[in-house]
Design a protein around this motif. Sequence first.
Motif, PDB file in Angstrom:
ATOM      1  N   SER A  47       0.819  -1.238  -0.072  1.00  0.00           N
ATOM      2  CA  SER A  47      -0.161   0.024   0.122  1.00  0.00           C
ATOM      3  C   SER A  47       0.801   1.275  -0.064  1.00  0.00           C
ATOM      4  CB  SER A  47      -1.048  -0.081   1.299  1.00  0.00           C
ATOM      5  OG  SER A  47      -1.792   1.131   1.327  1.00  0.00           O
ATOM      6  N   GLU A  48       1.829   1.258   0.871  1.00  0.00           N
ATOM      7  CA  GLU A  48       2.730   2.442   0.593  1.00  0.00           C
ATOM      8  C   GLU A  48       3.614   2.359  -0.511  1.00  0.00           C
ATOM      9  OE1 GLU A  48       5.079   5.733   2.041  1.00  0.00           O
ATOM     10  OE2 GLU A  48       3.229   4.817   3.036  1.00  0.00           O
ATOM     11  N   CYS A  49       4.004   1.499  -1.110  1.00  0.00           N
ATOM     12  CA  CYS A  49       4.486   1.638  -2.464  1.00  0.00           C
ATOM     13  C   CYS A  49       3.493   2.261  -3.640  1.00  0.00           C
ATOM     14  CB  CYS A  49       4.821   0.333  -2.999  1.00  0.00           C
ATOM     15  SG  CYS A  49       5.617   0.328  -4.742  1.00  0.00           S
ATOM     16  N   LEU A  50       2.242   1.928  -3.375  1.00  0.00           N
ATOM     17  CA  LEU A  50       1.168   2.437  -4.356  1.00  0.00           C
ATOM     18  C   LEU A  50       0.694   3.942  -3.884  1.00  0.00           C
ATOM     19  CD1 LEU A  50      -1.293  -0.356  -4.630  1.00  0.00           C
ATOM     20  CD2 LEU A  50       0.323   0.501  -6.373  1.00  0.00           C
ATOM     21  N   HIS A  51       0.680   4.303  -2.751  1.00  0.00           N
ATOM     22  CA  HIS A  51       0.008   5.507  -2.349  1.00  0.00           C
ATOM     23  C   HIS A  51       1.073   6.484  -1.577  1.00  0.00           C
ATOM     24  CE1 HIS A  51      -3.532   3.624  -3.607  1.00  0.00           C
ATOM     25  NE2 HIS A  51      -3.721   2.653  -2.580  1.00  0.00           N
ATOM     26  N   HIS A  52       2.358   5.839  -1.099  1.00  0.00           N
ATOM     27  CA  HIS A  52       3.051   7.045  -0.416  1.00  0.00           C
ATOM     28  C   HIS A  52       2.648   7.758   0.708  1.00  0.00           C
ATOM     29  CE1 HIS A  52       5.867   6.024  -3.653  1.00  0.00           C
ATOM     30  NE2 HIS A  52       5.145   6.263  -4.445  1.00  0.00           N
ATOM     31  N   SER A  53       1.480   7.052   1.222  1.00  0.00           N
ATOM     32  CA  SER A  53       0.892   7.655   2.294  1.00  0.00           C
ATOM     33  C   SER A  53       1.705   8.142   3.631  1.00  0.00           C
ATOM     34  CB  SER A  53      -0.377   6.981   2.860  1.00  0.00           C
ATOM     35  OG  SER A  53      -0.162   5.721   3.238  1.00  0.00           O
ATOM     36  N   LYS A  54       2.272   7.284   4.241  1.00  0.00           N
ATOM     37  CA  LYS A  54       3.312   7.515   5.099  1.00  0.00           C
ATOM     38  C   LYS A  54       4.478   8.571   4.924  1.00  0.00           C
ATOM     39  CE  LYS A  54       3.038   2.785   7.284  1.00  0.00           C
ATOM     40  NZ  LYS A  54       3.608   1.458   7.476  1.00  0.00           N
ATOM     41  N   GLU A  55       4.674   8.387   3.741  1.00  0.00           N
ATOM     42  CA  GLU A  55       5.893   9.466   3.208  1.00  0.00           C
ATOM     43  C   GLU A  55       5.273  10.902   3.246  1.00  0.00           C
ATOM     44  OE1 GLU A  55       8.485  10.393  -0.546  1.00  0.00           O
ATOM     45  OE2 GLU A  55       7.582   8.610  -0.500  1.00  0.00           O
ATOM     46  N   ILE A  56       3.853  11.000   2.831  1.00  0.00           N
ATOM     47  CA  ILE A  56       3.292  12.048   2.798  1.00  0.00           C
ATOM     48  C   ILE A  56       3.088  12.791   4.347  1.00  0.00           C
ATOM     49  CG2 ILE A  56       1.069  13.093   2.137  1.00  0.00           C
ATOM     50  CD1 ILE A  56       1.070  11.506  -0.252  1.00  0.00           C
ATOM     51  N   VAL A  57       2.675  11.813   5.187  1.00  0.00           N
ATOM     52  CA  VAL A  57       2.512  12.233   6.310  1.00  0.00           C
ATOM     53  C   VAL A  57       3.837  12.561   7.149  1.00  0.00           C
ATOM     54  CG1 VAL A  57       1.845  11.314   8.784  1.00  0.00           C
ATOM     55  CG2 VAL A  57       0.407  10.671   6.834  1.00  0.00           C
ATOM     56  N   ARG A  58       4.861  12.067   6.694  1.00  0.00           N
ATOM     57  CA  ARG A  58       6.244  12.370   7.412  1.00  0.00           C
ATOM     58  C   ARG A  58       6.803  13.754   6.686  1.00  0.00           C
ATOM     59  NH1 ARG A  58       8.327   7.321   7.258  1.00  0.00           N
ATOM     60  NH2 ARG A  58       8.603   7.668   5.037  1.00  0.00           N
TER      61      ARG A  58
END
Length: 102
Positions: A47-58
Amino acid sequence: MASGFGLNGGPSRCFAFWQELLGCYVVNASEGVDGKKKCIYALEDYSECLHHSKEIVRAKRLQAAYRKAEATFPRENAPKAEDIRNLGLLGKESESAKVLGL
């Protein structure tokens, strides 16, 4: 993962994560619900590879911390409004007026 192919015809950027997730499901399929719980980390990676959600939050947290630090400790040599209006010609307001046609 729509087609499984990347932009250049090879595998997509997240294909390795998809294979890892699929392999985890296959190995743990006989265990039922507990098997799915074992695959939660593989699912998060995919999921992180697809959407980068954790990276965006960071990144947003880092920006907020930077803005907070910048507000707490303002710059010592920050330009003042009159410096900006004078086109960078410090102490030469008359020349700035000529340029601006005032």
